[in-house]
Write a protein that holds these residues in place. Structure first.
Motif, short mmCIF file in Angstrom:
data_model
loop_
_atom_site.label_atom_id
_atom_site.label_comp_id
_atom_site.label_asym_id
_atom_site.label_seq_id
_atom_site.Cartn_x
_atom_site.Cartn_y
_atom_site.Cartn_z
N ALA A 14 0.83 -1.21 0.00
CA ALA A 14 0.00 0.00 0.00
C ALA A 14 0.87 1.26 0.00
N ALA A 15 1.95 1.24 0.76
CA ALA A 15 2.85 2.40 0.79
C ALA A 15 3.52 2.61 -0.58
N ILE A 16 3.97 1.52 -1.18
CA ILE A 16 4.63 1.62 -2.49
C ILE A 16 3.65 2.06 -3.57
N GLU A 17 2.39 1.66 -3.46
CA GLU A 17 1.38 2.07 -4.44
C GLU A 17 1.22 3.59 -4.48
N ASP A 18 1.57 4.26 -3.41
CA ASP A 18 1.41 5.72 -3.32
C ASP A 18 2.55 6.51 -3.96
N ILE A 19 3.49 5.86 -4.64
CA ILE A 19 4.63 6.61 -5.17
C ILE A 19 4.23 7.52 -6.33
N GLY A 20 3.12 7.22 -6.97
CA GLY A 20 2.64 8.10 -8.04
C GLY A 20 3.52 8.07 -9.27
N GLY A 21 3.38 9.09 -10.09
CA GLY A 21 4.17 9.20 -11.30
C GLY A 21 3.67 8.33 -12.44
N GLY A 22 2.57 7.63 -12.25
CA GLY A 22 2.01 6.84 -13.32
C GLY A 22 2.60 5.46 -13.49
N ALA A 23 3.57 5.07 -12.66
CA ALA A 23 4.18 3.74 -12.77
C ALA A 23 3.15 2.68 -12.37
N THR A 24 3.24 1.53 -13.00
CA THR A 24 2.39 0.40 -12.64
C THR A 24 3.02 -0.31 -11.46
N ILE A 25 2.23 -0.54 -10.41
CA ILE A 25 2.72 -1.17 -9.19
C ILE A 25 2.00 -2.51 -9.03
N LEU A 26 2.76 -3.60 -8.92
CA LEU A 26 2.20 -4.95 -8.81
C LEU A 26 2.81 -5.68 -7.62
N ARG A 27 2.15 -6.74 -7.21
CA ARG A 27 2.70 -7.60 -6.14
C ARG A 27 2.69 -9.04 -6.63
N ASN A 28 3.86 -9.66 -6.62
CA ASN A 28 4.03 -11.08 -6.96
C ASN A 28 3.46 -11.45 -8.32
N GLU A 29 3.58 -10.56 -9.27
CA GLU A 29 3.09 -10.83 -10.63
C GLU A 29 4.26 -11.16 -11.54
N VAL A 30 3.96 -11.87 -12.62
CA VAL A 30 4.95 -12.16 -13.64
C VAL A 30 5.20 -10.86 -14.42
N LEU A 31 6.45 -10.63 -14.78
CA LEU A 31 6.78 -9.44 -15.56
C LEU A 31 6.06 -9.51 -16.91
N PRO A 32 5.21 -8.51 -17.20
CA PRO A 32 4.48 -8.53 -18.48
C PRO A 32 5.42 -8.29 -19.66
N GLU A 33 4.90 -8.54 -20.85
CA GLU A 33 5.70 -8.36 -22.06
C GLU A 33 6.05 -6.90 -22.32
N ARG A 34 5.18 -5.99 -21.91
CA ARG A 34 5.41 -4.56 -22.15
C ARG A 34 5.55 -3.82 -20.82
N ILE A 35 6.51 -2.93 -20.80
CA ILE A 35 6.72 -2.07 -19.64
C ILE A 35 6.07 -0.72 -19.95
#
Length: 142
Positions: A14-35
């Motif tokens: 929850a704390a990391i989700e608040d970093i903002g800037g439009g970055a996608t924040i995930l937990r324990n997910e497989v790295l998607p094909e597109r960043i």
């Protein structure tokens, strides 16, 4: 009933989700094909390790190692975007190293960036920030 381990990891996410800037924040997910252009951060639960124990009352003192992975692929400004994400994560951790009292303390290591080649696309700048979460539970499964 939620375990102390899950409470700590949920609060960290929850704390990391608040970093903002439009970055996608995930937990324990497989790295998607597109960043995404703004970058991506993935929290990995990591390993709780072997706890130290105290008796009377019985308590388990954990030094849980979690990982925060950072990925940025945009062409121009990639290094600056990566630096912004890493600094934002550092600021979030520094703002509350106890996660509202759930943790005794959070320690973080410095990121060690590396470039990952992607055929036909800009390279991905990536790093893992190791976090040591110090917390106490009443049972190894609690």
């Amino acid at each position: 009933m939620t375990t102390m381990r899950e409470q700590v990891l949920t609060a960290l996410f929850a704390a990391i989700e608040d970093i903002g800037g439009g970055a996608t924040i995930l937990r324990n997910e497989v790295l998607p094909e597109r960043i995404p252009a703004a970058g991506m951060v993935i929290l990995r639960d990591g390993q709780p390790g072997e706890p130290e124990m105290t008796l009377s009352p019985l308590r388990y003192h954990w030094m849980h190692r979690a990982e925060v992975e950072i990925f940025v692929q945009s062409g121009t400004g990639r290094d600056a975007a990566f630096d912004r994400l890493a600094a934002a994560i550092g600021s979030v951790i520094d703002a509350d190293r106890t996660l509202g009292g759930l943790c005794d303390w959070i320690e973080n290591d410095a990121p060690e960036p590396s470039d990952l080649a992607v055929p036909g696309a800009p390279a991905i700048k990536a790093a893992v920030i190791m976090l040591t979460l110090h917390y106490v539970s009443t049972d190894p499964l609690a």
